[in-house]
Design a protein around this motif. Structure first.
Motif, PDB file in Angstrom:
ATOM      1  N   PRO A   5      10.627  -7.537  11.373  1.00 46.86           N
ATOM      2  CA  PRO A   5      11.466  -7.175  12.539  1.00 46.86           C
ATOM      3  C   PRO A   5      12.577  -8.205  12.720  1.00 46.86           C
ATOM      4  CG  PRO A   5       9.406  -8.162  13.275  1.00 46.86           C
ATOM      5  CD  PRO A   5       9.303  -8.046  11.770  1.00 46.86           C
ATOM      6  N   LEU A   6      13.750  -7.874  12.249  1.00 46.87           N
ATOM      7  CA  LEU A   6      14.850  -8.822  12.230  1.00 46.87           C
ATOM      8  C   LEU A   6      15.465  -9.017  13.612  1.00 46.87           C
ATOM      9  CD1 LEU A   6      16.781  -7.722   9.007  1.00 46.87           C
ATOM     10  CD2 LEU A   6      14.855  -9.312   9.216  1.00 46.87           C
ATOM     11  N   HIS A   7      15.815 -10.258  13.912  1.00 45.88           N
ATOM     12  CA  HIS A   7      16.636 -10.526  15.085  1.00 45.88           C
ATOM     13  C   HIS A   7      18.003  -9.886  14.880  1.00 45.88           C
ATOM     14  CE1 HIS A   7      18.525 -12.672  18.419  1.00 45.88           C
ATOM     15  NE2 HIS A   7      19.526 -12.943  17.594  1.00 45.88           N
ATOM     16  N   ARG A   8      18.495  -9.256  15.921  1.00 49.88           N
ATOM     17  CA  ARG A   8      19.823  -8.656  15.871  1.00 49.88           C
ATOM     18  C   ARG A   8      20.510  -8.868  17.209  1.00 49.88           C
ATOM     19  NH1 ARG A   8      16.492  -4.021  16.647  1.00 49.88           N
ATOM     20  NH2 ARG A   8      15.303  -5.034  14.979  1.00 49.88           N
ATOM     21  N   GLU A   9      21.832  -8.929  17.178  1.00 55.31           N
ATOM     22  CA  GLU A   9      22.579  -9.061  18.423  1.00 55.31           C
ATOM     23  C   GLU A   9      23.943  -8.402  18.286  1.00 55.31           C
ATOM     24  OE1 GLU A   9      22.078 -13.366  18.455  1.00 55.31           O
ATOM     25  OE2 GLU A   9      24.232 -13.613  18.167  1.00 55.31           O
ATOM     26  N   TRP A  10      24.379  -7.824  19.385  1.00 55.54           N
ATOM     27  CA  TRP A  10      25.673  -7.157  19.430  1.00 55.54           C
ATOM     28  C   TRP A  10      26.730  -8.101  19.985  1.00 55.54           C
ATOM     29  CZ3 TRP A  10      26.818  -2.677  17.197  1.00 55.54           C
ATOM     30  CH2 TRP A  10      25.805  -1.748  16.959  1.00 55.54           C
ATOM     31  N   HIS A  11      27.914  -7.998  19.442  1.00 59.22           N
ATOM     32  CA  HIS A  11      29.081  -8.718  19.942  1.00 59.22           C
ATOM     33  C   HIS A  11      30.242  -7.733  20.002  1.00 59.22           C
ATOM     34  CE1 HIS A  11      27.441 -12.883  19.375  1.00 59.22           C
ATOM     35  NE2 HIS A  11      26.683 -12.241  18.501  1.00 59.22           N
ATOM     36  N   ALA A  19      16.209  -0.556   8.474  1.00 57.56           N
ATOM     37  CA  ALA A  19      15.301  -0.222   9.567  1.00 57.56           C
ATOM     38  C   ALA A  19      15.918  -0.573  10.918  1.00 57.56           C
ATOM     39  CB  ALA A  19      13.970  -0.947   9.385  1.00 57.56           C
ATOM     40  N   VAL A  20      16.665  -1.685  10.975  1.00 57.84           N
ATOM     41  CA  VAL A  20      17.360  -2.049  12.211  1.00 57.84           C
ATOM     42  C   VAL A  20      18.398  -0.988  12.569  1.00 57.84           C
ATOM     43  CG1 VAL A  20      18.956  -3.705  13.252  1.00 57.84           C
ATOM     44  CG2 VAL A  20      16.987  -4.530  11.948  1.00 57.84           C
ATOM     45  N   LEU A  21      19.182  -0.565  11.567  1.00 60.54           N
ATOM     46  CA  LEU A  21      20.206   0.445  11.826  1.00 60.54           C
ATOM     47  C   LEU A  21      19.577   1.752  12.302  1.00 60.54           C
ATOM     48  CD1 LEU A  21      22.517  -0.144   8.715  1.00 60.54           C
ATOM     49  CD2 LEU A  21      22.839  -0.998  11.051  1.00 60.54           C
ATOM     50  N   ALA A  22      18.465   2.132  11.680  1.00 65.84           N
ATOM     51  CA  ALA A  22      17.786   3.362  12.087  1.00 65.84           C
ATOM     52  C   ALA A  22      17.231   3.239  13.505  1.00 65.84           C
ATOM     53  CB  ALA A  22      16.676   3.684  11.091  1.00 65.84           C
ATOM     54  N   GLU A  23      16.661   2.093  13.803  1.00 66.01           N
ATOM     55  CA  GLU A  23      16.099   1.869  15.139  1.00 66.01           C
ATOM     56  C   GLU A  23      17.181   1.930  16.216  1.00 66.01           C
ATOM     57  OE1 GLU A  23      14.185  -1.873  17.618  1.00 66.01           O
ATOM     58  OE2 GLU A  23      13.965  -1.837  15.438  1.00 66.01           O
ATOM     59  N   LEU A  24      18.359   1.382  15.883  1.00 67.87           N
ATOM     60  CA  LEU A  24      19.465   1.367  16.849  1.00 67.87           C
ATOM     61  C   LEU A  24      20.247   2.678  16.860  1.00 67.87           C
ATOM     62  CD1 LEU A  24      20.844  -2.233  16.201  1.00 67.87           C
ATOM     63  CD2 LEU A  24      19.414  -1.481  18.106  1.00 67.87           C
ATOM     64  N   GLY A  25      20.019   3.507  15.855  1.00 67.45           N
ATOM     65  CA  GLY A  25      20.730   4.774  15.777  1.00 67.45           C
ATOM     66  C   GLY A  25      22.203   4.618  15.486  1.00 67.45           C
ATOM     67  N   VAL A  26      22.567   3.640  14.670  1.00 66.80           N
ATOM     68  CA  VAL A  26      23.969   3.422  14.334  1.00 66.80           C
ATOM     69  C   VAL A  26      24.182   3.632  12.837  1.00 66.80           C
ATOM     70  CG1 VAL A  26      24.368   1.842  16.221  1.00 66.80           C
ATOM     71  CG2 VAL A  26      23.641   0.930  14.031  1.00 66.80           C
ATOM     72  N   GLY A  27      25.389   4.036  12.518  1.00 65.52           N
ATOM     73  CA  GLY A  27      25.753   4.224  11.119  1.00 65.52           C
ATOM     74  C   GLY A  27      26.523   5.517  10.926  1.00 65.52           C
ATOM     75  N   PRO A  28      27.267   5.591   9.838  1.00 67.31           N
ATOM     76  CA  PRO A  28      27.413   4.531   8.845  1.00 67.31           C
ATOM     77  C   PRO A  28      28.230   3.361   9.379  1.00 67.31           C
ATOM     78  CG  PRO A  28      28.860   6.356   8.315  1.00 67.31           C
ATOM     79  CD  PRO A  28      28.041   6.812   9.478  1.00 67.31           C
ATOM     80  N   VAL A  29      27.884   2.161   8.882  1.00 66.45           N
ATOM     81  CA  VAL A  29      28.539   0.936   9.338  1.00 66.45           C
ATOM     82  C   VAL A  29      29.347   0.336   8.200  1.00 66.45           C
ATOM     83  CG1 VAL A  29      26.747   0.438  11.031  1.00 66.45           C
ATOM     84  CG2 VAL A  29      26.532  -0.489   8.709  1.00 66.45           C
ATOM     85  N   ASP A  30      30.311  -0.491   8.565  1.00 66.53           N
ATOM     86  CA  ASP A  30      30.945  -1.376   7.600  1.00 66.53           C
ATOM     87  C   ASP A  30      30.092  -2.636   7.501  1.00 66.53           C
ATOM     88  OD1 ASP A  30      33.058   0.391   7.212  1.00 66.53           O
ATOM     89  OD2 ASP A  30      34.308  -0.554   8.748  1.00 66.53           O
TER      90      ASP A  30
END
Length: 253
Positions: A5-11, A77-88
């Motif tokens: 479970p990776l740490h993630r943060e939005w900016h 898995a982080v992207l799927a959990e957050l429901g974001v994508g496709p991302v750069d």
């Protein structure tokens, strides 16, 4: 394989018209050491998602060996959990290797890739690199990395485990198969410095192996052009010179 479970943060700007920009740091790093100078320059106009890989910063070490494909799956898995994508994706050094694996293994999650100072061949490294790594000990971990990890993990043993994970990851590193690189359909910008720890000719080789790649070799060293703390030592000059090229690539139609 167990997920970490990776740490993630939005900016940045959550309402930006640009796709989210995912930042994947290099070995030994935290978000702060790798992206501390870059984030203030991109956050005003983009939504930025930064992660910390297995055993780095605020992410747990887990019980499995570190691997580029395993970390790519953790990030997916982080992207799927957050429901974001496709991302750069902008990945530096080991993070660039993870970014390429992410684009190969999870193509629907990735729009464009910037692979910065990312070796995909053992022969890519400058003379002496592998001998130095094999002989390296925790005492060789630069103080800025050790101090930054302690500041966020608050565990003196966490940095030691991070060092061991990264050292084992690189010592066991095998060349990326040509077929894997050929499967990456996302447009990719291969970036490197002319005095990198990765040979400049390797960046040319990598760009030729990818189906849709551009190449940018800048004056500098391993990471100073991204403002990485150890390489840039707080000087954003090289970053300010390079960042417009990266953003222009990401903004291309």
């Amino acid at each position: 394989m167990d997920r970490i479970p990776l740490h993630r943060e939005w900016h940045g700007d959550p309402d930006s018209p640009h796709p989210p920009l995912l930042l994947i740091h290099g070995g030994g790093s935290t978000i702060e050491t790798n992206w501390g100078l870059l984030l203030p320059l991109v956050a005003p106009t983009r939504s930025v998602l930064a992660v910390e890989l297995q055993g780095h910063g605020r992410s747990p070490s887990g019980d499995r060996p570190a691997s580029f494909d395993g970390s790519a799956d953790d990030v997916a898995a982080v992207l799927a959990e957050l429901g974001v994508g496709p991302v750069d994706v902008l990945g530096f050094s080991n993070g660039g290797q993870v970014a390429l694996q992410l684009a190969a293994r999870h193509p629907s999650a990735v729009r464009r890739v910037v692979a910065a100072s990312a070796p995909v061949r053992r022969a890519a490294m400058i003379d002496g690199f592998w001998d130095g790594l094999a002989a390296g000990t925790f005492a060789d971990l630069p103080a800025p990395y050790r101090d930054a990890d302690l500041a966020v993990s608050r565990d003196p043993e966490h940095a030691r485990r991070m060092f061991d994970l990264d050292r084992e990851l690189m010592l066991s590193f095998a060349d990326f198969p040509d077929e894997l690189l050929a499967s990456i359909t996302a447009p990719t910008l291969v970036v490197g410095a002319d005095r990198d720890v990765v040979r400049a000719e390797h960046f040319v080789e990598l760009a030729a192996l990818l189906p849709d790649a551009r190449l940018l070799i800048v004056p500098g060293t391993h990471g100073d052009y991204l403002g990485e703390r150890l390489a840039a030592a707080g000087d954003p000059t090289s970053l300010r010179r390079t960042l417009p090229h990266i953003l222009a690539f990401l903004d291309a139609a």
